[in-house]
Write a protein that holds these residues in place. Structure first.
Motif, PDB file in Angstrom:
ATOM      1  N   ASP A 156      59.213  63.986  18.535  1.00 56.23           N
ATOM      2  CA  ASP A 156      59.348  63.138  17.343  1.00 56.23           C
ATOM      3  C   ASP A 156      58.975  61.694  17.647  1.00 56.23           C
ATOM      4  N   VAL A 157      59.216  61.273  18.872  1.00 58.63           N
ATOM      5  CA  VAL A 157      59.013  59.874  19.261  1.00 58.63           C
ATOM      6  C   VAL A 157      57.601  59.618  19.798  1.00 58.63           C
ATOM      7  N   VAL A 158      56.952  60.630  20.366  1.00 62.94           N
ATOM      8  CA  VAL A 158      55.660  60.374  21.008  1.00 62.94           C
ATOM      9  C   VAL A 158      54.454  61.028  20.332  1.00 62.94           C
ATOM     10  N   VAL A 159      54.683  61.945  19.398  1.00 64.56           N
ATOM     11  CA  VAL A 159      53.569  62.639  18.741  1.00 64.56           C
ATOM     12  C   VAL A 159      53.562  62.257  17.258  1.00 64.56           C
ATOM     13  N   PRO A 160      52.449  61.710  16.765  1.00 66.25           N
ATOM     14  CA  PRO A 160      52.375  61.350  15.341  1.00 66.25           C
ATOM     15  C   PRO A 160      52.543  62.564  14.424  1.00 66.25           C
ATOM     16  N   PHE A 161      53.150  62.355  13.275  1.00 63.17           N
ATOM     17  CA  PHE A 161      53.322  63.332  12.204  1.00 63.17           C
ATOM     18  C   PHE A 161      54.244  64.495  12.549  1.00 63.17           C
ATOM     19  N   VAL A 162      55.043  64.364  13.602  1.00 65.61           N
ATOM     20  CA  VAL A 162      56.013  65.398  13.960  1.00 65.61           C
ATOM     21  C   VAL A 162      57.377  65.065  13.362  1.00 65.61           C
ATOM     22  N   SER A 163      57.765  63.805  13.415  1.00 62.71           N
ATOM     23  CA  SER A 163      59.071  63.383  12.913  1.00 62.71           C
ATOM     24  C   SER A 163      59.147  63.532  11.399  1.00 62.71           C
ATOM     25  N   SER A 164      60.283  63.976  10.917  1.00 59.85           N
ATOM     26  CA  SER A 164      60.476  64.096   9.471  1.00 59.85           C
ATOM     27  C   SER A 164      61.058  62.802   8.882  1.00 59.85           C
ATOM     28  N   TYR A 165      61.414  61.841   9.750  1.00 59.02           N
ATOM     29  CA  TYR A 165      61.973  60.581   9.271  1.00 59.02           C
ATOM     30  C   TYR A 165      60.840  59.596   8.983  1.00 59.02           C
ATOM     31  N   LYS A 166      60.680  59.236   7.727  1.00 52.59           N
ATOM     32  CA  LYS A 166      59.639  58.292   7.315  1.00 52.59           C
ATOM     33  C   LYS A 166      58.339  58.589   8.064  1.00 52.59           C
ATOM     34  N   THR A 167      57.849  59.784   7.881  1.00 52.80           N
ATOM     35  CA  THR A 167      56.745  60.325   8.675  1.00 52.80           C
ATOM     36  C   THR A 167      55.533  59.396   8.752  1.00 52.80           C
ATOM     37  N   LEU A 168      55.100  58.853   7.642  1.00 53.39           N
ATOM     38  CA  LEU A 168      53.908  58.003   7.660  1.00 53.39           C
ATOM     39  C   LEU A 168      54.140  56.750   8.501  1.00 53.39           C
ATOM     40  N   TRP A 169      55.233  56.031   8.221  1.00 51.35           N
ATOM     41  CA  TRP A 169      55.507  54.777   8.940  1.00 51.35           C
ATOM     42  C   TRP A 169      55.776  55.037  10.420  1.00 51.35           C
ATOM     43  N   THR A 170      56.484  56.113  10.712  1.00 49.12           N
ATOM     44  CA  THR A 170      56.747  56.473  12.105  1.00 49.12           C
ATOM     45  C   THR A 170      55.436  56.795  12.817  1.00 49.12           C
ATOM     46  N   SER A 171      54.584  57.551  12.163  1.00 47.16           N
ATOM     47  CA  SER A 171      53.308  57.948  12.764  1.00 47.16           C
ATOM     48  C   SER A 171      52.394  56.751  12.992  1.00 47.16           C
ATOM     49  N   ILE A 172      52.374  55.828  12.054  1.00 47.62           N
ATOM     50  CA  ILE A 172      51.595  54.602  12.249  1.00 47.62           C
ATOM     51  C   ILE A 172      52.105  53.869  13.483  1.00 47.62           C
ATOM     52  N   GLY A 173      53.417  53.801  13.641  1.00 49.37           N
ATOM     53  CA  GLY A 173      53.998  53.150  14.816  1.00 49.37           C
ATOM     54  C   GLY A 173      53.653  53.859  16.111  1.00 49.37           C
ATOM     55  N   ILE A 174      53.706  55.182  16.096  1.00 50.08           N
ATOM     56  CA  ILE A 174      53.365  55.954  17.297  1.00 50.08           C
ATOM     57  C   ILE A 174      51.894  55.743  17.656  1.00 50.08           C
ATOM     58  N   LEU A 175      51.018  55.821  16.672  1.00 53.96           N
ATOM     59  CA  LEU A 175      49.590  55.608  16.925  1.00 53.96           C
ATOM     60  C   LEU A 175      49.327  54.186  17.423  1.00 53.96           C
ATOM     61  N   ALA A 176      49.990  53.216  16.801  1.00 55.94           N
ATOM     62  CA  ALA A 176      49.824  51.823  17.234  1.00 55.94           C
ATOM     63  C   ALA A 176      50.356  51.634  18.657  1.00 55.94           C
ATOM     64  N   GLY A 177      51.489  52.261  18.953  1.00 57.26           N
ATOM     65  CA  GLY A 177      52.063  52.152  20.292  1.00 57.26           C
ATOM     66  C   GLY A 177      51.163  52.747  21.350  1.00 57.26           C
ATOM     67  N   TRP A 178      50.698  53.978  21.114  1.00 50.78           N
ATOM     68  CA  TRP A 178      49.779  54.606  22.071  1.00 50.78           C
ATOM     69  C   TRP A 178      48.485  53.823  22.180  1.00 50.78           C
ATOM     70  N   GLY A 179      47.984  53.349  21.050  1.00 46.34           N
ATOM     71  CA  GLY A 179      46.755  52.548  21.073  1.00 46.34           C
ATOM     72  C   GLY A 179      46.921  51.288  21.898  1.00 46.34           C
ATOM     73  N   THR A 180      48.027  50.595  21.695  1.00 49.12           N
ATOM     74  CA  THR A 180      48.296  49.374  22.446  1.00 49.12           C
ATOM     75  C   THR A 180      48.389  49.665  23.943  1.00 49.12           C
ATOM     76  N   ILE A 181      49.112  50.709  24.287  1.00 49.73           N
ATOM     77  CA  ILE A 181      49.288  51.048  25.701  1.00 49.73           C
ATOM     78  C   ILE A 181      47.955  51.455  26.330  1.00 49.73           C
ATOM     79  N   LEU A 182      47.238  52.364  25.705  1.00 53.39           N
ATOM     80  CA  LEU A 182      45.972  52.833  26.282  1.00 53.39           C
ATOM     81  C   LEU A 182      44.920  51.730  26.343  1.00 53.39           C
ATOM     82  N   LEU A 183      44.830  50.945  25.284  1.00 45.73           N
ATOM     83  CA  LEU A 183      43.860  49.852  25.291  1.00 45.73           C
ATOM     84  C   LEU A 183      44.249  48.768  26.291  1.00 45.73           C
ATOM     85  N   GLY A 184      45.545  48.535  26.444  1.00 44.13           N
ATOM     86  CA  GLY A 184      45.996  47.573  27.444  1.00 44.13           C
ATOM     87  C   GLY A 184      45.699  48.044  28.858  1.00 44.13           C
TER      88      GLY A 184
END
Length: 181
Positions: free
Chosen positions: A81-109
């Motif tokens: 739920d915390v590391v894979v986008p669109f898995v969490s049922s809690y505010k799925t869109l906003w959570t997924s945007i955060g997960i994608l942004a987090g992974w993007g930031t980490i990988l790009l960094g």
């Protein structure tokens, strides 16, 4: 009636780490734009070190933000739920945007450490996507963040994100003025 704050320790920790990640990422993005846009004369190894430290601090705060949620007694999220986008049922869109942004930031960094292998020119192109990850973090924050409607939080994020946004506008406008007609 008072509540035991220890029952909310993981949520409070995640909230603090998320806010910290956004502040550090705004500083890193702003600093990077100032350096790469040559808004400050000369190049300095100290400036690169500061940018690198801010970026690493951002990555640590993002990891703490996500991992702390795993212990939250209210949400009970799984690791997926915390590391894979669109898995969490809690505010799925906003959570997924955060997960994608987090992974993007980490990988790009982390791409900084392999730039010689992928080529400096290619790395610079890839590194520009950091802006999208940063904006994704802002969208996640204001779409899902617990404090997103609080004036103190809006002011804090505004004060830290606004310099980076101004640097971005300056950078983009200077590119347009340099483009051949």
């Amino acid at each position: 009636m008072t509540t035991d704050p220890s029952t909310h320790l993981f949520w409070i920790t995640s909230r603090a780490a998320g806010t910290t990640a956004l502040i550090f990422s705004s500083a890193a993005v702003g600093f990077g734009l100032v350096m790469s846009g040559k808004l400050v004369k000369g190049s300095s190894p100290d400036r690169r070190s500061i940018h690198e430290i801010l970026s690493l601090a951002t990555m640590v705060a993002i990891a703490a933000h996500g991992l702390a949620l795993i212990g939250d007694a209210f949400l009970h999220p799984s690791v997926f739920d915390v590391v894979v986008p669109f898995v969490s049922s809690y505010k799925t869109l906003w959570t997924s945007i955060g997960i994608l942004a987090g992974w993007g930031t980490i990988l790009l960094g982390l791409s900084y450490y392999v730039r010689t292998r992928i080529g400096n020119k290619r790395w610079k192109v890839i590194h520009r996507f950091t802006l999208l990850a940063w904006i994704g973090g802002l969208v996640h924050t204001f779409g899902e963040g617990t404090d997103a409607s609080q004036l103190w939080f809006i002011a804090l994020i505004g004060l830290t994100a606004l310099p980076a946004l101004v640097a971005l506008v300056v950078r983009l406008s200077s590119r347009r003025s340099q483009a051949p007609a």
